[in-house]
Design a protein around this motif. Structure first.
Motif, mmCIF file in Angstrom:
data_model
loop_
_atom_site.group_PDB
_atom_site.id
_atom_site.type_symbol
_atom_site.label_atom_id
_atom_site.label_comp_id
_atom_site.label_asym_id
_atom_site.label_seq_id
_atom_site.Cartn_x
_atom_site.Cartn_y
_atom_site.Cartn_z
ATOM 1 N N ARG A 109 1.013 -1.315 -0.020
ATOM 2 C CA ARG A 109 0.191 0.263 -0.251
ATOM 3 C C ARG A 109 1.179 1.577 -0.513
ATOM 4 O O ARG A 109 0.378 2.243 -0.606
ATOM 5 N N SER A 110 2.286 0.653 0.249
ATOM 6 C CA SER A 110 2.801 1.940 0.198
ATOM 7 C C SER A 110 3.982 2.416 0.068
ATOM 8 O O SER A 110 4.792 0.911 -1.076
ATOM 9 N N TYR A 111 4.680 3.204 -1.243
ATOM 10 C CA TYR A 111 5.787 3.357 -2.238
ATOM 11 C C TYR A 111 6.902 2.543 -1.809
ATOM 12 O O TYR A 111 7.573 3.517 -0.436
ATOM 13 N N SER A 112 7.715 2.033 -2.210
ATOM 14 C CA SER A 112 9.123 1.224 -1.364
ATOM 15 C C SER A 112 10.368 1.253 -2.949
ATOM 16 O O SER A 112 10.223 1.080 -3.697
ATOM 17 N N PHE A 113 11.228 1.511 -2.552
ATOM 18 C CA PHE A 113 11.860 1.815 -3.129
ATOM 19 C C PHE A 113 13.533 1.518 -2.349
ATOM 20 O O PHE A 113 14.044 1.535 -1.308
ATOM 21 N N CYS A 114 14.078 -0.227 -2.634
ATOM 22 C CA CYS A 114 15.225 -0.304 -2.119
ATOM 23 C C CYS A 114 15.804 -1.069 -3.529
ATOM 24 O O CYS A 114 14.854 -2.255 -4.305
ATOM 25 N N PRO A 115 16.983 -2.160 -3.446
ATOM 26 C CA PRO A 115 17.663 -2.692 -4.201
ATOM 27 C C PRO A 115 17.160 -4.087 -3.707
ATOM 28 O O PRO A 115 18.001 -4.652 -2.863
ATOM 29 N N LEU A 116 16.623 -4.548 -4.691
ATOM 30 C CA LEU A 116 15.672 -5.761 -4.057
ATOM 31 C C LEU A 116 16.704 -7.047 -3.954
ATOM 32 O O LEU A 116 16.866 -7.989 -2.829
ATOM 33 N N VAL A 117 17.219 -7.419 -5.445
ATOM 34 C CA VAL A 117 17.988 -8.597 -6.000
ATOM 35 C C VAL A 117 19.782 -7.567 -6.153
ATOM 36 O O VAL A 117 19.460 -7.266 -6.321
ATOM 37 N N VAL A 118 20.547 -7.952 -4.789
ATOM 38 C CA VAL A 118 21.575 -8.015 -5.351
ATOM 39 C C VAL A 118 23.097 -8.560 -6.065
ATOM 40 O O VAL A 118 22.651 -9.843 -5.393
ATOM 41 N N VAL A 119 23.222 -8.557 -7.110
ATOM 42 C CA VAL A 119 24.336 -9.250 -7.182
ATOM 43 C C VAL A 119 25.717 -9.138 -7.526
ATOM 44 O O VAL A 119 26.049 -8.118 -7.414
ATOM 45 N N ALA A 120 26.346 -10.193 -7.185
ATOM 46 C CA ALA A 120 28.190 -10.619 -7.268
ATOM 47 C C ALA A 120 28.617 -11.577 -8.118
ATOM 48 O O ALA A 120 27.588 -12.776 -8.067
ATOM 49 N N ILE A 177 27.850 -16.826 -9.364
ATOM 50 C CA ILE A 177 26.571 -15.950 -8.811
ATOM 51 C C ILE A 177 26.770 -15.872 -7.849
ATOM 52 O O ILE A 177 25.820 -16.554 -7.901
ATOM 53 N N ASP A 178 26.456 -14.359 -7.502
ATOM 54 C CA ASP A 178 25.930 -14.593 -6.241
ATOM 55 C C ASP A 178 24.312 -14.021 -6.399
ATOM 56 O O ASP A 178 24.955 -12.440 -6.736
ATOM 57 N N LEU A 179 23.519 -14.205 -5.543
ATOM 58 C CA LEU A 179 22.424 -13.294 -5.354
ATOM 59 C C LEU A 179 22.244 -12.942 -4.149
ATOM 60 O O LEU A 179 21.832 -13.839 -3.494
ATOM 61 N N ARG A 180 21.862 -12.166 -3.490
ATOM 62 C CA ARG A 180 21.368 -11.621 -2.550
ATOM 63 C C ARG A 180 20.017 -10.344 -2.197
ATOM 64 O O ARG A 180 19.717 -9.650 -2.720
ATOM 65 N N PHE A 181 19.091 -11.291 -1.266
ATOM 66 C CA PHE A 181 18.063 -10.650 -1.770
ATOM 67 C C PHE A 181 17.282 -11.051 0.408
ATOM 68 O O PHE A 181 17.358 -11.484 0.602
ATOM 69 N N PRO A 182 16.136 -9.682 -0.027
ATOM 70 C CA PRO A 182 15.288 -10.014 1.293
ATOM 71 C C PRO A 182 14.581 -11.453 1.341
ATOM 72 O O PRO A 182 13.928 -11.830 0.520
ATOM 73 N N TRP A 183 14.275 -11.999 2.803
ATOM 74 C CA TRP A 183 13.643 -13.474 2.375
ATOM 75 C C TRP A 183 12.183 -12.941 3.948
ATOM 76 O O TRP A 183 13.043 -12.518 5.275
ATOM 77 N N VAL A 184 11.180 -12.810 3.904
ATOM 78 C CA VAL A 184 10.940 -13.233 5.074
ATOM 79 C C VAL A 184 10.135 -14.123 5.717
ATOM 80 O O VAL A 184 9.909 -15.526 5.006
ATOM 81 N N SER A 185 10.794 -14.943 6.770
ATOM 82 C CA SER A 185 10.263 -15.908 7.174
ATOM 83 C C SER A 185 9.105 -16.821 7.335
ATOM 84 O O SER A 185 8.193 -16.050 8.575
ATOM 85 N N GLY A 186 8.842 -17.604 7.353
ATOM 86 C CA GLY A 186 6.892 -18.200 7.414
ATOM 87 C C GLY A 186 6.110 -17.959 6.351
ATOM 88 O O GLY A 186 5.213 -17.898 5.783
ATOM 89 N N THR A 187 6.982 -17.402 5.129
ATOM 90 C CA THR A 187 5.925 -16.923 3.400
ATOM 91 C C THR A 187 5.885 -17.940 3.190
ATOM 92 O O THR A 187 6.981 -19.262 3.276
ATOM 93 N N GLU A 188 4.633 -18.891 2.680
ATOM 94 C CA GLU A 188 3.998 -19.466 1.396
ATOM 95 C C GLU A 188 5.457 -19.256 -0.053
ATOM 96 O O GLU A 188 5.194 -20.267 -0.737
#
Length: 103
Positions: free
Chosen positions: A16-27, A33-44
């Motif tokens: 419901r609100s504006y979100s700006f962040c680098p969701l997936v960072v790649v190295a 290839i490494d991928l760094r990303f947010p993860w919510v525990s308990g999500t389906e």
């Protein structure tokens, strides 16, 4: 903000609100290839790493967990996964997020 609601749900953001962040960072290295990303525990949500040598045919790829940082924001962790590749040329990766199909 242009993000799909599924992505906002999987990343622990408020749709419901504006979100700006680098969701997936790649190295990258010559062999991984490494991928760094947010993860919510308990999500389906199911997270899957896909790779391609030419950006046209992405296929599921085995990825190993490299690190996990707890609570980058309340209830949201940060994961880093690594996928190895033997292709000495260009390699592309993307993170696919889906919800399981319920009967």
């Amino acid at each position: 903000d242009g993000l799909a609601n599924l992505m906002e749900f999987a990343y622990g953001l408020d749709p419901r609100s504006y979100s700006f962040c680098p969701l997936v960072v790649v190295a990258t290295t010559p062999t991984s290839i490494d991928l760094r990303f947010p993860w919510v525990s308990g999500t389906e949500a199911i997270y899957e790493v896909l790779t391609s040598a030419d950006l046209t045919g992405f296929v599921p790829t085995a990825a190993s967990l490299q690190s996990a940082t707890a609570d980058i924001t309340p209830g949201v962790d940060e994961l880093t996964v690594r996928c190895m590749h033997s292709n000495n040329g260009t390699q592309y990766a993307r993170l696919q997020i889906v919800l399981p199909v319920r009967p």
